[in-house]
Design a protein around this motif. Structure first.
Motif, PDB file in Angstrom:
ATOM      1  N   MET A 124       0.891   4.119  -2.823  1.00 53.50           N
ATOM      2  CA  MET A 124       0.631   5.526  -2.523  1.00 53.50           C
ATOM      3  C   MET A 124       1.770   6.440  -2.967  1.00 53.50           C
ATOM      4  O   MET A 124       1.655   7.666  -2.891  1.00 53.50           O
ATOM      5  CB  MET A 124       0.408   5.699  -1.012  1.00 53.50           C
ATOM      6  CG  MET A 124      -0.852   5.033  -0.476  1.00 53.50           C
ATOM      7  SD  MET A 124      -2.342   5.723  -1.202  1.00 53.50           S
ATOM      8  CE  MET A 124      -2.145   7.441  -0.771  1.00 53.50           C
ATOM      9  N   THR A 162      -4.170   8.959   4.634  1.00 52.02           N
ATOM     10  CA  THR A 162      -5.024   8.954   3.446  1.00 52.02           C
ATOM     11  C   THR A 162      -6.433   9.373   3.825  1.00 52.02           C
ATOM     12  O   THR A 162      -6.850   9.243   4.983  1.00 52.02           O
ATOM     13  CB  THR A 162      -5.084   7.561   2.790  1.00 52.02           C
ATOM     14  OG1 THR A 162      -5.713   6.633   3.700  1.00 52.02           O
ATOM     15  CG2 THR A 162      -3.699   7.052   2.449  1.00 52.02           C
ATOM     16  N   GLU A 198      -7.903   7.824  -0.818  1.00 56.86           N
ATOM     17  CA  GLU A 198      -7.074   6.892  -1.580  1.00 56.86           C
ATOM     18  C   GLU A 198      -7.223   5.446  -1.107  1.00 56.86           C
ATOM     19  O   GLU A 198      -6.979   4.509  -1.863  1.00 56.86           O
ATOM     20  CB  GLU A 198      -5.589   7.302  -1.488  1.00 56.86           C
ATOM     21  CG  GLU A 198      -5.287   8.718  -1.946  1.00 56.86           C
ATOM     22  CD  GLU A 198      -5.398   9.732  -0.803  1.00 56.86           C
ATOM     23  OE1 GLU A 198      -4.817  10.822  -0.933  1.00 56.86           O
ATOM     24  OE2 GLU A 198      -6.061   9.423   0.216  1.00 56.86           O
ATOM     25  N   HIS A 199      -7.599   5.273   0.143  1.00 55.81           N
ATOM     26  CA  HIS A 199      -7.772   3.942   0.734  1.00 55.81           C
ATOM     27  C   HIS A 199      -9.175   3.904   1.343  1.00 55.81           C
ATOM     28  O   HIS A 199      -9.655   4.921   1.871  1.00 55.81           O
ATOM     29  CB  HIS A 199      -6.709   3.731   1.827  1.00 55.81           C
ATOM     30  CG  HIS A 199      -6.775   2.422   2.536  1.00 55.81           C
ATOM     31  ND1 HIS A 199      -7.555   2.215   3.653  1.00 55.81           N
ATOM     32  CD2 HIS A 199      -6.155   1.243   2.304  1.00 55.81           C
ATOM     33  CE1 HIS A 199      -7.408   0.969   4.072  1.00 55.81           C
ATOM     34  NE2 HIS A 199      -6.571   0.357   3.272  1.00 55.81           N
ATOM     35  N   ASN A 228     -10.840   3.796   3.948  1.00 52.51           N
ATOM     36  CA  ASN A 228     -10.806   3.873   5.409  1.00 52.51           C
ATOM     37  C   ASN A 228     -12.210   3.811   6.000  1.00 52.51           C
ATOM     38  O   ASN A 228     -13.150   4.412   5.476  1.00 52.51           O
ATOM     39  CB  ASN A 228     -10.146   5.178   5.852  1.00 52.51           C
ATOM     40  CG  ASN A 228      -8.691   5.258   5.433  1.00 52.51           C
ATOM     41  OD1 ASN A 228      -8.036   4.231   5.238  1.00 52.51           O
ATOM     42  ND2 ASN A 228      -8.174   6.469   5.286  1.00 52.51           N
ATOM     43  N   TRP A 246       4.694   6.502  -1.455  1.00 51.22           N
ATOM     44  CA  TRP A 246       5.481   6.862  -0.276  1.00 51.22           C
ATOM     45  C   TRP A 246       6.823   6.129  -0.235  1.00 51.22           C
ATOM     46  O   TRP A 246       7.703   6.503   0.538  1.00 51.22           O
ATOM     47  CB  TRP A 246       4.697   6.541   0.998  1.00 51.22           C
ATOM     48  CG  TRP A 246       3.419   7.312   1.133  1.00 51.22           C
ATOM     49  CD1 TRP A 246       3.061   8.445   0.449  1.00 51.22           C
ATOM     50  CD2 TRP A 246       2.323   7.016   1.987  1.00 51.22           C
ATOM     51  NE1 TRP A 246       1.821   8.869   0.822  1.00 51.22           N
ATOM     52  CE2 TRP A 246       1.328   8.005   1.769  1.00 51.22           C
ATOM     53  CE3 TRP A 246       2.070   6.013   2.917  1.00 51.22           C
ATOM     54  CZ2 TRP A 246       0.119   8.019   2.459  1.00 51.22           C
ATOM     55  CZ3 TRP A 246       0.854   6.024   3.597  1.00 51.22           C
ATOM     56  CH2 TRP A 246      -0.101   7.013   3.371  1.00 51.22           C
ATOM     57  N   TRP A 283       0.836  -1.199   0.000  1.00 49.89           N
ATOM     58  CA  TRP A 283       0.000   0.000   0.000  1.00 49.89           C
ATOM     59  C   TRP A 283       0.876   1.257   0.000  1.00 49.89           C
ATOM     60  O   TRP A 283       0.577   2.236  -0.700  1.00 49.89           O
ATOM     61  CB  TRP A 283      -0.936   0.006   1.200  1.00 49.89           C
ATOM     62  CG  TRP A 283      -2.288  -0.567   0.903  1.00 49.89           C
ATOM     63  CD1 TRP A 283      -2.792  -1.770   1.286  1.00 49.89           C
ATOM     64  CD2 TRP A 283      -3.323   0.053   0.139  1.00 49.89           C
ATOM     65  NE1 TRP A 283      -4.065  -1.953   0.817  1.00 49.89           N
ATOM     66  CE2 TRP A 283      -4.424  -0.846   0.105  1.00 49.89           C
ATOM     67  CE3 TRP A 283      -3.435   1.278  -0.528  1.00 49.89           C
ATOM     68  CZ2 TRP A 283      -5.609  -0.547  -0.561  1.00 49.89           C
ATOM     69  CZ3 TRP A 283      -4.616   1.574  -1.194  1.00 49.89           C
ATOM     70  CH2 TRP A 283      -5.679   0.674  -1.208  1.00 49.89           C
ATOM     71  N   TRP A 284       1.938   1.247   0.774  1.00 50.20           N
ATOM     72  CA  TRP A 284       2.821   2.406   0.821  1.00 50.20           C
ATOM     73  C   TRP A 284       3.456   2.656  -0.548  1.00 50.20           C
ATOM     74  O   TRP A 284       3.584   3.807  -0.983  1.00 50.20           O
ATOM     75  CB  TRP A 284       3.902   2.209   1.891  1.00 50.20           C
ATOM     76  CG  TRP A 284       3.437   2.555   3.268  1.00 50.20           C
ATOM     77  CD1 TRP A 284       2.277   2.183   3.865  1.00 50.20           C
ATOM     78  CD2 TRP A 284       4.118   3.376   4.214  1.00 50.20           C
ATOM     79  NE1 TRP A 284       2.199   2.697   5.133  1.00 50.20           N
ATOM     80  CE2 TRP A 284       3.311   3.427   5.385  1.00 50.20           C
ATOM     81  CE3 TRP A 284       5.328   4.052   4.214  1.00 50.20           C
ATOM     82  CZ2 TRP A 284       3.675   4.149   6.514  1.00 50.20           C
ATOM     83  CZ3 TRP A 284       5.709   4.764   5.343  1.00 50.20           C
ATOM     84  CH2 TRP A 284       4.882   4.817   6.477  1.00 50.20           C
TER      85      TRP A 284
END
Length: 656
Positions: free
Chosen positions: A545, A617, A620-621, A623, A547, A541-542
């Motif tokens: 994104m 986020t 983007e995710h 949540n 990151w 996921w990072w």
């Protein structure tokens, strides 16, 4: 440095504004003059000019010189206390109801006899001065697991209320789903069920999904109210569609309210008692909710006359106030029923609720407590290696001096409400009890502001003792020296997240080395699930994104491989072990921790891969939208007691 700069720094220090801070790399960041002025301004202290700074310093000096006693006094309940005074005076101690409990004439000291746990007001009168002090008479510590259960240790499960499935909730986990979930967990031996925050998000906050961005932390979310007629089964989709759910659920609640006049007389009397007991605080919150339906969720955009509680706001909201009071009654009635079910099923603690860091700047809590809220700032985090610009959480802060002047009443009421519903309360970001990072709205760099740590701990301990509620302080992050010791000394458990507890080489430590006076867990809603951690889902996921670059991603996966190898050795896992075997072995190993409480994640017990939240986020995710794979009436079969009890070692006092 000029004399004016030094005076500004002196004023900042007097109000608890830090003159700088060290980041994660140990680099010092000095607070710029514009930061000091902005943070002082947030507290209502004018510091724009040297003359204003000099006047503010003089006012401080005069107040200190004129008062014969401190404005706030910390006392140990049940013990006498002697306070020196500069000259003879008469004194009187009043309890919370205003009744006199002690009085006398002091020569060199005011000698107070033992006090009960609670809040008192000390009035001091001398020929040339009069003063009033708040006395916080706290217990030696907040209740512990041993105090409340007679046993040294306990365990439970944490999960997302919104993610519960059932045959009647229509799409979002409800308070009405809790009894079935609690009975299933109790049968497996769990002593608590920890939930995401269930604070009020706001009737008109239709886009809000994060439970950590409430409109008010002292009232409850209406999203989780179960309409009597039900809404049908949870959709099969893995993700929650909040907009569709809210339209259906709110329409059903409106219809139910319109029929309430025909409800049994006992119910109508119960509602009227609730309104009377809620008093002005409930009235004002309901006014905000009613006004938000007319003017939007952010009161800062309302007509000027309505931006503060008062007669104009009460008149404008009058028609719908009772409806919003009724919603809170329905919410609390269902929460109370869930907690009663937990106790009847044999749970020592039952519900474990969460207190968020703050409320939205345009929400009800700020509208109702403008006198204690810092203006022109929000709470955030300083720049670090992940966020070079820092973070603003868009949450309001209570100004320390203003909160103290209000005798912590907003905090006291909030804690009292939550603790009355639960056996455990988790304080999110407990480091905020010591200091908070304020971000000025004017674009100035942020800075730290000290909080009245000892006093806040005393308030928490007083409320916890009255409610017989266990308190957990989420103390993750850069923890200053002595913080945990003070937190634990006040009776608050620390928070030990195993996947964060690593040795110098990055491998996970043995759970037997986790802190004893803590709640231990493998992860939280903000971390990867156990299965996600094992397979590096968080790392992917990072990378997704942006990151992590490809090299950083490979390095993190290499480190995770070493962590997996360490867990295999520690948990005696053979190479061919599958996901279920791995999860059971890791959870069983976690339960060997000496920690007073151990929390297993419902997501892990049900084999979920994806995390509930990806910090940093918004859209983007997904949540706060993931549903659990099993309905509440199937938890008993999905969580067989024999398998879960096998995780739990028996301690010396016989606790499972």
């Amino acid at each position: 440095m000029t004399g004016a700069d030094e005076a500004l720094r002196d004023l900042a220090k007097a109000y608890g504004v830090h003159l700088g801070f060290h980041d994660l790399q140990g680099h010092e960041h000095a607070a710029a003059p514009e930061t000091l002025r902005a943070l002082l301004g947030g507290m209502g202290v004018a510091a724009d000019t040297p003359a204003a700074v000099a006047e503010a310093l003089e006012q401080l000096r005069v107040r200190q010189d004129e008062s014969p006693v401190p404005s706030e006094i910390l006392a140990r309940a049940g013990a006498p206390l002697s306070l020196p005074v500069p000259s003879p005076c008469d004194w009187m101690l009043l309890d919370e109801s205003g009744a006199e409990v002690q009085a006398g004439r002091a020569g060199e000291s005011i000698d107070l006899g033992p006090m009960d746990v609670g809040y008192f007001t000390l009035h001091v009168a001398a020929p040339d001065r009069h003063a009033e002090s708040l006395v916080l008479a706290a217990p030696a510590h907040a209740p512990t697991v041993q105090d409340l259960t007679g046993r040294a240790k306990g365990w439970g499960v944490c999960g997302a209320l919104y993610g519960l499935r059932s045959g009647h909730n229509g799409g979002l986990g409800s308070y009405g789903d809790l009894p079935a979930a609690l009975r299933a967990l109790a049968q497996a031996g769990a002593q608590f069920f920890g939930l995401n925050p269930i604070h009020a998000l706001g009737w008109t906050a239709e886009e809000m999904t994060s439970p950590y961005s409430p409109t008010h932390r002292g009232f409850f979310s209406t999203d989780h109210i179960a309409p009597r007629a039900g809404l049908g089964p949870t959709p099969r989709d893995e993700l929650i569609d909040y907009a569709t759910y809210r339209r259906r659920q709110r329409g059903a609640l409106h219809s139910e309210y319109l029929r309430f006049e025909a409800a049994p007389e006992a119910e109508r009397r119960a509602f009227q008692r609730f309104r009377a007991e809620g008093g002005a605080r409930l009235d004002t919150f309901a006014q905000f909710e009613a006004l938000s339906a007319l003017h939007g969720e952010d009161f800062r955009n309302w007509p000027d006359a309505l931006r503060r509680p008062g007669p104009d706001a009460a008149r404008a909201a009058a028609e719908d106030v009772e409806f919003h009071q009724w919603l809170q009654w329905r919410a609390e009635t269902q929460i109370d029923a869930a907690q009663a079910t937990a106790r009847e099923a044999g749970m020592d603690f039952g519900l474990y609720l969460d207190l968020a860091v703050g409320a939205r700047p345009g929400g009800a809590e700020v509208w109702m407590h403008r006198d204690t809220i810092a203006q022109g700032v929000t709470i955030g985090a300083p720049p670090d290696h992940l966020n070079p610009e820092g973070q603003s959480w868009n949450l309001a802060a209570h100004a320390p001096a203003r909160l103290r002047a209000a005798q912590y009443r907003p905090l006291r009421a909030m804690l009292r409400k939550l603790m009355a519903k639960a056996g455990i309360l988790r304080v999110d970001h407990a480091l905020g009890l010591l200091r908070s990072f304020w971000i000025p709205d004017d674009g100035s760099p942020g800075g730290y502001v000290s909080q009245p740590f000892e006093s806040l701990l005393a308030v928490i301990a007083i409320e916890a003792a009255r409610a017989r509620c266990l308190v957990v302080g989420e103390d993750l992050g850069l923890v200053p020296d002595g913080f945990r010791e003070t937190l634990n000394g006040a009776g608050l458990l620390s928070y030990a997240v195993w996947q964060y507890e690593t040795a110098a080489d990055g491998t996970l430590c043995d759970p037997k080395d986790l802190r004893a006076f803590s709640l231990a867990c493998f992860g939280t809603h903000d971390t990867p699930t156990l299965r996600g951690f094992w397979y590096g889902q968080d790392i992917d996921w990072w990378q997704r994104m942006g990151w992590l670059n490809s090299g950083q991603t490979r390095a993190r996966h290499d480190e995770r491989a070493r962590q997996r190898a360490g867990l295999r050795d520690m948990c005696h896992l053979p190479p061919e072990a599958g996901p279920d075997r791995i999860a059971e072995a890791v959870q069983a190993r976690l339960c060997t921790a000496p920690s007073a409480l151990v929390a297993l994640q419902l997501d892990d017990l049900l084999g979920c891969l994806e995390a509930q939240n990806l910090p940093g986020t918004v859209t983007e995710h997904p949540n706060w939208r993931r549903r659990l794979p099993v309905a509440v009436d199937g938890l008993k079969q999905a969580l067989p007691a024999s398998r879960i009890r096998a995780f739990m070692p028996v301690d010396r006092s016989g606790t499972v």
